[in-house]
Design an enzyme around this catalytic site. Structure first.
Site, short mmCIF file in Angstrom:
data_model
loop_
_atom_site.label_atom_id
_atom_site.label_comp_id
_atom_site.label_asym_id
_atom_site.label_seq_id
_atom_site.Cartn_x
_atom_site.Cartn_y
_atom_site.Cartn_z
N LYS A 107 40.43 54.00 76.93
CA LYS A 107 40.86 51.81 76.12
C LYS A 107 39.61 51.53 77.59
O LYS A 107 39.33 51.89 78.55
CB LYS A 107 41.80 51.63 76.52
CG LYS A 107 42.75 50.30 76.36
CD LYS A 107 42.83 51.13 74.78
CE LYS A 107 44.22 51.17 73.78
NZ LYS A 107 44.08 51.15 72.64
N1 GLU Z 1 43.27 50.06 69.05
C1 GLU Z 1 43.72 50.87 68.08
C2 GLU Z 1 44.78 52.58 68.74
O1 GLU Z 1 45.24 51.62 70.13
C3 GLU Z 1 42.13 51.86 67.33
C4 GLU Z 1 41.20 52.22 68.61
C5 GLU Z 1 39.52 52.30 67.61
O2 GLU Z 1 39.89 52.35 66.98
O3 GLU Z 1 39.23 53.43 68.65
O4 GLU Z 1 44.59 53.07 68.44
#
Ligand code: GLU
Length: 420
Positions: A107
């Protein structure tokens, strides 16, 4: 804990310890599994429209590299910290492992309120962030995607910045891009669609008739709005409550979700929508409904309000909406409230991101039907596994879901061994 010291990281660690106890994981393996492999902090100096220069803090946490590259969204939010980013990266690890994706979790993000930036400022922040991340990311190292406060346009700027640096187009460096530059059909809707697929599965299991059910959705961003639309117009559920950061609307007769969506498209918020039906946002979560969908921020269901929830299904579309204290209460209420835990409930986004990455690597594009069909197959499999494990071991759905994820990562770490 040092650089990760933060309430959200502590919460992710507490959740993990519950699973580690249940799986009897020894101390050495616990630490190896829990702490991020890499954490990067960058300072982003950016020219503002008024001629000044502002510096923003940016982060990227790559939780583990055992199963493949890391994968996860990019969050632009005013309170983002390294600790919160690390917690979100850890959750991505268990989420990807539960869905059997060949990824570790990651993240990242920037501590900024994107609503306070002009479009050109947002572009400069986005490009500068990717520029600073170039040495640490790559299609086989770490693949970014969207998260709160970022969208397809931001992903397009990321992709362009990385590609210009390489000298050729590298579409597989980010997912959640516009379809016009190598994004996949069905990615924008994927998380909300997945949430509703699982809600339908739960309704079916509990013998609930969708036509007689009501829903409340907290959060009206990409995930919440698609979930609300799909509940109302595909499942036939009556949506009686919605909210965003500025307003909460409650109408027992049902809300016109299409009108709400159009309003937000034009005005950017629900602030001036259906003003006669505005209620206190704090009370929305505890109002009676059949399906409650928290689709906004973390820790909204806590020790204080978990005992007051009046829903039959809790579908966790947000990341980390329920605290460990609330979990203890919900575990006692297991026959009243059916929890679809976050790492299962919102996995649709990263699953279709995986499809986008695969299509990018192969330069071979799938139709929306292929994408959605494959998405539902994976969710179906995970749902069945979680329910089976929870029943067999008399554990909560969250413990079952996380245990499946953690076990897979542990198994892979054991097989690869420790070097040197
Ligand atoms: N932000 C989304 C999650 O928390 C997806 C992240 C992504 O597609 O890489 O799962």
């Amino acid at each position: 804990m040092s650089i990760y010291d933060d309430d959200v990281f502590r919460m992710a660690c507490d959740q993990f310890q519950v699973i580690a106890d249940y799986l009897s994981i020894n101390k050495n393996d616990r630490e190896r599994l829990m702490y991020p492999k890499r954490a990067i902090a960058v300072t982003l100096p950016v020219h503002m429209d008024d001629g000044s220069t502002r510096t923003f803090q940016g982060y990227r946490v790559q939780h583990h590299l055992t199963l493949g590259p890391t994968k996860g969204g990019t969050r632009f939010a005013p309170s983002l910290s390294m600790g919160e980013t690390a917690a979100l990266a850890m959750w991505m690890s268990w989420k990807c492992a539960l869905s059997n994706l060949p990824y570790g979790g990651a993240k990242g993000g920037v501590t900024v309120d994107p609503a306070k930036l002009s479009r050109t400022e947002l572009e400069r922040v986005s490009r500068r962030y990717m520029q600073e991340m170039i040495p640490f990311v790559g299609p086989h190292t770490d693949i970014m995607g969207p998260d709160m406060g970022t969208n397809e346009q931001v992903m397009a700027w990321f992709m362009d910045t990385y590609s210009v640096h390489q000298g050729y187009s590298v579409s597989e460096i980010v997912t959640g891009k516009p379809v016009a530059i190598g994004g996949t059909e069905g990615r924008r809707e994927a998380t909300g669609r997945g949430v509703v697929y699982l809600v339908e599965r739960a309704m079916n299991m509990l013998k609930m008739d969708p036509e007689k059910c009501t829903a409340i959705v907290q959060g009206f961003g990409n995930v919440g709005s698609v979930a609300a639309l799909s509940l109302a117009y595909k499942s036939g559920v009556k949506v009686i409550g919605i909210s965003d950061a500025h307003a909460a609307i409650y109408n027992p007769k049902g809300i016109d979700i299409q009108a709400a969506e159009q309003h937000v498209f034009k005005k950017g918020t629900l602030r001036a929508f259906a003003q006669d039906n505005h209620v206190d946002p704090n009370e929305l979560l505890t109002m009676p409904c059949d399906i409650l969908v928290p689709a906004a921020v973390d820790r909204v269901i806590n020790g204080k309000n978990a005992g007051q929830l009046k829903c039959r299904i809790l579908a966790e579309a947000a990341n980390g909406p329920t605290t460990p204290e609330a979990d203890l209460i919900l575990e006692k209420r297991w026959d009243e409230i059916f929890v679809i835990p976050d790492i299962l409930c919102n996995a649709g986004g990263v699953i279709v991101s995986y499809f986008e990455w695969v299509q990018g690597l192969q330069s071979y594009l799938w139709t929306e039907m292929e994408v959605t069909d494959k998405l539902f197959r994976i969710l179906e499999h995970s749902f069945a596994q979680v329910i089976k494990r929870a029943k067999a071991h008399k554990i909560s759905h969250r413990t079952a879901a996380m245990a499946i994820g953690v076990e897979r990562v542990l198994k892979a770490k054991k097989m690869r061994g420790l070097f040197p």
